[in-house]
Design a protein around this motif. Structure first.
Motif, short mmCIF file in Angstrom:
data_model
loop_
_atom_site.label_atom_id
_atom_site.label_comp_id
_atom_site.label_asym_id
_atom_site.label_seq_id
_atom_site.Cartn_x
_atom_site.Cartn_y
_atom_site.Cartn_z
N UNK A 31 -7.27 -22.97 -20.56
CA UNK A 31 -8.18 -22.57 -21.63
C UNK A 31 -9.52 -22.11 -21.06
N UNK A 32 -10.01 -22.78 -20.02
CA UNK A 32 -11.23 -22.33 -19.35
C UNK A 32 -10.81 -21.87 -17.96
N UNK A 33 -10.84 -20.56 -17.76
CA UNK A 33 -10.31 -20.00 -16.51
C UNK A 33 -11.16 -20.37 -15.31
N UNK A 34 -10.48 -20.78 -14.25
CA UNK A 34 -11.12 -21.04 -12.96
C UNK A 34 -11.12 -19.71 -12.19
N UNK A 35 -12.28 -19.07 -12.13
CA UNK A 35 -12.37 -17.75 -11.50
C UNK A 35 -11.99 -17.78 -10.02
N UNK A 36 -12.21 -18.90 -9.35
CA UNK A 36 -11.93 -19.00 -7.91
C UNK A 36 -10.43 -19.07 -7.61
N UNK A 37 -9.62 -19.32 -8.58
CA UNK A 37 -8.18 -19.54 -8.38
C UNK A 37 -7.41 -18.25 -8.08
N UNK A 38 -7.88 -17.12 -8.59
CA UNK A 38 -7.14 -15.87 -8.52
C UNK A 38 -7.89 -14.83 -7.69
N UNK A 39 -7.15 -14.05 -6.91
CA UNK A 39 -7.78 -13.03 -6.06
C UNK A 39 -8.60 -12.03 -6.87
N UNK A 40 -8.09 -11.61 -8.01
CA UNK A 40 -8.77 -10.56 -8.79
C UNK A 40 -10.04 -11.04 -9.49
N UNK A 41 -10.23 -12.35 -9.59
CA UNK A 41 -11.46 -12.87 -10.19
C UNK A 41 -12.34 -13.57 -9.16
#
Length: 164
Positions: free
Chosen positions: A60-70
């Protein structure tokens, strides 16, 4: 590389370092440790990228550090806020291993190689050159990144310590 000012970067985490601090992350298997460095301002950044694309995000609250594109845009924002310039940044990365043998050719099981590909794609988008990488294989890594000189130290059980 034993330093007094060590900044730990966890899994699906990112951070920046200045003034000689060292960024460190452990447990890089299929994850990618992506580092960025502005050699003039001596601002270093590290992201511990778990997955290639936020398209699959379910939280629900995206962890930006988790994904390469973010993670990469977020890391760039933090580094620029600390005085770095994107035009001067150089990248290095490690990890992206294929940790498990695959019987089929399912793309969803190629997490390590897909993480590397996605990081490279994002760096190209921002026109950031990749100076060095130690990716692939089937073994884990621990990395340390020095904000004084941009030296990336990679440690693995199989190959000892390598500096790039």
């Amino acid at each position: 590389m034993i330093q007094q000012n060590l900044i730990k970067v966890g899994m699906a985490d990112l951070n920046i370092a200045t003034e000689g601090a060292v960024l460190k992350t452990t447990g890089l298997g299929s994850c990618v440790g992506l580092t960025l460095f502005d050699p003039i301002r001596k601002v270093a950044g590290m992201a511990h990228v778990m997955l290639p694309s936020s398209d699959i995000a379910r939280e629900t609250k995206m962890n930006l550090a988790k994904y390469a594109d973010t993670a990469i845009p977020e890391l760039l924002d933090r580094m620029v806020a600390a005085g770095a310039y994107i035009e001067r940044m150089k990248a290095k990365m490690a990890g992206g291993a294929q940790m498990f043998a695959m019987s089929g050719h399912s793309d969803s099981l190629r997490i390590g190689p897909r993480n590397v590909e996605s990081c490279i794609e994002m760096l190209h988008k921002f026109k950031i050159p990749i100076l060095a990488q130690d990716t692939g294989g089937s073994f884990g890594r621990t990395i340390e990144f020095d904000s004084t000189n941009g030296l990336l130290s990679i440690r693995s059980v199989q190959f000892g310590i390598k500096e790039i």
